[in-house]
Design a protein around this motif. Structure first.
Motif, PDB file in Angstrom:
ATOM      1  N   ARG A  43    -107.905  13.794  -1.720  1.00  0.00           N
ATOM      2  CA  ARG A  43    -106.991  13.495  -2.826  1.00  0.00           C
ATOM      3  C   ARG A  43    -106.453  14.761  -3.474  1.00  0.00           C
ATOM      4  NH1 ARG A  43    -111.405   9.942  -3.064  1.00  0.00           N
ATOM      5  NH2 ARG A  43    -110.848   7.755  -2.714  1.00  0.00           N
ATOM      6  N   LEU A  44    -107.305  15.780  -3.597  1.00  0.00           N
ATOM      7  CA  LEU A  44    -106.847  17.028  -4.226  1.00  0.00           C
ATOM      8  C   LEU A  44    -105.771  17.688  -3.366  1.00  0.00           C
ATOM      9  CD1 LEU A  44    -107.298  19.034  -6.588  1.00  0.00           C
ATOM     10  CD2 LEU A  44    -108.880  20.253  -5.087  1.00  0.00           C
ATOM     11  N   ARG A  45    -105.966  17.686  -2.060  1.00  0.00           N
ATOM     12  CA  ARG A  45    -104.957  18.273  -1.171  1.00  0.00           C
ATOM     13  C   ARG A  45    -103.657  17.483  -1.245  1.00  0.00           C
ATOM     14  NH1 ARG A  45    -105.806  19.480   5.257  1.00  0.00           N
ATOM     15  NH2 ARG A  45    -107.445  20.787   4.386  1.00  0.00           N
ATOM     16  N   TRP A  46    -103.765  16.159  -1.206  1.00  0.00           N
ATOM     17  CA  TRP A  46    -102.566  15.319  -1.259  1.00  0.00           C
ATOM     18  C   TRP A  46    -101.774  15.584  -2.535  1.00  0.00           C
ATOM     19  CZ3 TRP A  46    -101.015  11.489  -4.730  1.00  0.00           C
ATOM     20  CH2 TRP A  46     -99.918  10.718  -4.327  1.00  0.00           C
ATOM     21  N   LEU A  47    -102.477  15.766  -3.629  1.00  0.00           N
ATOM     22  CA  LEU A  47    -101.808  15.924  -4.922  1.00  0.00           C
ATOM     23  C   LEU A  47    -101.251  17.327  -5.119  1.00  0.00           C
ATOM     24  CD1 LEU A  47    -101.271  14.362  -7.611  1.00  0.00           C
ATOM     25  CD2 LEU A  47    -103.371  15.444  -8.473  1.00  0.00           C
ATOM     26  N   THR A  48    -101.971  18.352  -4.642  1.00  0.00           N
ATOM     27  CA  THR A  48    -101.634  19.739  -5.002  1.00  0.00           C
ATOM     28  C   THR A  48    -101.206  20.627  -3.839  1.00  0.00           C
ATOM     29  OG1 THR A  48    -103.867  20.622  -4.655  1.00  0.00           O
ATOM     30  CG2 THR A  48    -103.400  19.585  -6.805  1.00  0.00           C
ATOM     31  N   ASN A  49    -101.571  20.267  -2.618  1.00  0.00           N
ATOM     32  CA  ASN A  49    -101.388  21.081  -1.404  1.00  0.00           C
ATOM     33  C   ASN A  49    -102.449  22.163  -1.262  1.00  0.00           C
ATOM     34  OD1 ASN A  49     -99.921  21.454   1.062  1.00  0.00           O
ATOM     35  ND2 ASN A  49     -99.197  23.419   0.255  1.00  0.00           N
ATOM     36  N   PHE A  50    -103.441  22.224  -2.149  1.00  0.00           N
ATOM     37  CA  PHE A  50    -104.532  23.196  -2.003  1.00  0.00           C
ATOM     38  C   PHE A  50    -105.435  22.746  -0.860  1.00  0.00           C
ATOM     39  CE2 PHE A  50    -108.952  24.439  -3.200  1.00  0.00           C
ATOM     40  CZ  PHE A  50    -108.811  25.790  -2.909  1.00  0.00           C
ATOM     41  N   ARG A  51    -105.749  23.690   0.060  1.00  0.00           N
ATOM     42  CA  ARG A  51    -106.461  23.340   1.280  1.00  0.00           C
ATOM     43  C   ARG A  51    -107.856  23.944   1.377  1.00  0.00           C
ATOM     44  NH1 ARG A  51    -103.017  21.246   5.221  1.00  0.00           N
ATOM     45  NH2 ARG A  51    -100.872  21.018   4.479  1.00  0.00           N
TER      46      ARG A  51
END
Length: 593
Positions: A43-51
């Protein structure tokens, strides 16, 4: 509407308004708090693009922030739109401070209680309360409501871990664990590697980490209860579990916790790992909640003799593959045609040629030039860079074999190093060697040893912003607790624990250096005249360290002797499996300084 991270945040904010929430807390986590999570939980990646593998975002109706640790302070600015998310250092500027500045009386910060631990929830609830706000558990995750193409939950079948590799049967482990349950009538196990180790099971729902995504309840008497989708259970696994556990669908854990309350049970949970929802359900059921460390963590970390022998075999096998790779790399890199992704694929191919590779233990980090200055750099098609002449190349990688988990970093020069590169590399090497050589009394913790790896850098006014070492599992997680080597860890090191030894140095925008071996704690030989039993480290990793980057004048006699002895051992143990040009290269790479 175009699907961008800006529109995703807008969709989330609209959902928060519907739910009368001021904001939402978004950890990079699934229900099991693992480092690697299935695609549906990104969810964090989907929301922010942080990988990165660890991070937190807080999104309110007007502001948004993202928090990462020292490994990712550079990466987060490259991947996340700072016009949407303000980046903060997770340790130096934690979420609680941001909450104090940005929330106020009557504000409601929502969170998913399956994705936040009991310990986190308590801390963040206190931070909210201090400014008159509230930390509000939600029944369903609002991101899931707006993530239209969210991947399904994985359903990979489980496998058993044979006793020939586990060393002990699940029944024997359960019997021992019950003896340790002196303060409770039952324990709820929520860490997948604990469940996997205790029941001698392995799972394949998440990349690189063969753990079972399941919860378990172990009572002081009677069968254990395992909560896992039954579609994952093969006939072999069902037979394996028949005598030791009953199996239940994950949604049935609420009823099981309620039953513990009806029995007035004292229930042990580890608040650092247990989801807040489980604690809530126990409290609601009127069970007596006892908090303490996960009782599986220590016996799992103290590898038994079978697991120790498996680790040695896995490291040797891996060392052969890595040495073959380094030989290939030294010949091919100067030609100028290799990219980071080319190199990562080649190393995986060498490991696959062993015929024993189950998976990588994490996504390989192939970092050239300035990318090496990003400790956990993620190579993508967009960032993929050619290995440049007279540049440093760092490759951090590992493998999963049925008898052990590996993790190794080697830093090499493509061409000719600068004097500064050699100085920094040698200081990192000195720290790694000094830690490898240390003897220490029983009861010593990783925080007491951490300075050894940093001292050569500190003496030159330098340091690195990550821990020196982490625990490593036995065909389990490459990052395993409870023991670590860092500035703050308080877990005493015990025989059988396997840890990484990986100091580094990173010059932003230019180059980075890390040298990593795995070591195992063992009982050291008595010292003549000594008064206390001592422990030490056995080095497990077997692969050459780039001699071209070593400034011999900076090494002490003891450090030089250690390095020469290490290379002699690599030549003997790895060289037995090489021939021709590869063996000739290894002899040169392992020549004494």
């Amino acid at each position: 509407m175009t699907d961008t991270h800006k529109t995703r945040v807008a969709l989330l904010r609209a959902e928060l308004k519907k739910r009368k929430l001021t904001g939402f807390f978004v950890p990079r986590a699934d229900e099991f708090q693992g480092e690697y999570v299935p695609a549906y939980a990104e969810r964090l990646r989907w929301l922010t693009n942080f990988r990165g593998s660890a991070g937190i975002a807080i999104v309110t109706l007007k502001k948004a922030a993202i928090f990462v640790d020292g490994r990712y302070v550079i990466q987060v600015r490259q991947q996340v739109d700072e016009k949407i998310f303000a980046p903060f250092h997770l340790i130096e500027e934690p979420p609680a401070q941001w909450i104090a500045r940005n929330l106020g009386k009557g504000d409601r910060l929502g969170f998913d209680p399956w994705l936040v631990t009991a310990e986190q929830a308590k801390r963040l609830a206190e931070a909210c309360a201090a400014v008159g706000a509230s930390f509000v558990p939600v029944e369903t995750n609002p991101i899931d409501a707006v993530w239209k193409d969210q991947p399904p939950r994985p359903m990979a079948e489980l496998a058993t871990q044979p006793t020939q590799f586990a060393g002990r049967t699940a029944a024997e482990k359960i019997k021992d664990l019950r003896k340790a349950l002196t303060s409770a009538d039952a324990v709820v196990l929520t860490q997948p590697d604990s469940v996997s180790w205790l029941f001698n099971l392995r799972g394949f729902d998440v990349p690189h980490t063969p753990v079972v995504a399941a919860y378990a309840i172990l009572p002081a008497r009677g069968k254990a209860q395992l909560f896992i989708a039954k579609g994952k259970l093969t006939e072999d696994v069902k037979q394996h579990l028949k005598a030791i556990a009953t199996t239940h669908e994950p949604k049935e854990i609420g009823a099981a916790l309620k039953a513990l309350g009806k029995a007035s049970a004292r229930v042990l949970i580890d608040p650092a790992w247990t989801p807040e929802r489980i604690r809530e359900l126990l409290v609601k059921a009127k069970a007596t909640v006892v908090t303490g460390a996960d009782p599986v963590s220590l016996p799992k970390a103290r590898k038994n003799q079978t697991e120790q022998e498996g680790a040695r075999a896995a490291q040797k096998r891996d060392g052969v593959a890595v040495s073959r790779f380094l030989c290939w790399l030294e010949a091919e890199a100067p030609k100028g045609g290799l990219t980071e992704l080319d190199v990562a694929a080649k190393l995986e191919a060498f490991r696959a040629e062993t015929g024993e590779l189950k998976d990588l233990s994490f996504e390989t980090i192939p970092a050239s030039g300035p990318h090496a200055a990003i400790p956990h750099y993620h190579a993508t098609e967009e960032s993929n860079r050619r290995l440049g002449k007279n540049e440093i190349f760092l490759i951090d990688s590992g493998a999963q074999y049925i008898d052990g988990t590996t993790d190794i970093t080697r830093t090499v020069i493509v061409g000719t190093p600068t004097p500064e590169m050699k100085d920094r590399f040698t200081r990192v090497l000195k720290g790694m060697v000094d830690l490898s050589m240390v003897r220490f009394p029983k009861g010593t913790t990783g925080s007491q040893l951490d300075v050894l790896a940093r001292r050569p850098l500190w003496s030159a006014g330098l340091d690195f912003d990550h821990g020196t070492g982490h625990g490593v599992g036995a065909y389990l997680s490459v990052h395993e607790g409870p023991a670590r080597i860092n500035k703050s860890d308080r877990t005493p090191l015990e025989p059988g624990m396997i840890l990484s030894n990986e100091p580094g140095f990173y010059k932003q925008g230019d180059y980075g250096i890390r040298i990593e071996n795995l070591v195992m704690v063992h009982e050291a030989r008595p010292v003549t005249g000594g008064e206390r039993p001592m422990l030490g480290f056995e080095t497990l990793t077997l692969a050459p360290i780039d001699r071209r980057l070593v400034d011999v004048e900076l090494l002490s006699d003891a450090e030089r002797q250690w390095l020469n002895a290490y290379h002699a051992r690599v030549l003997k143990e790895v060289g037995d499996h090489l021939e021709g040009a590869e063996l000739a290269w290894l002899k040169k790479a392992c020549a004494p300084l």
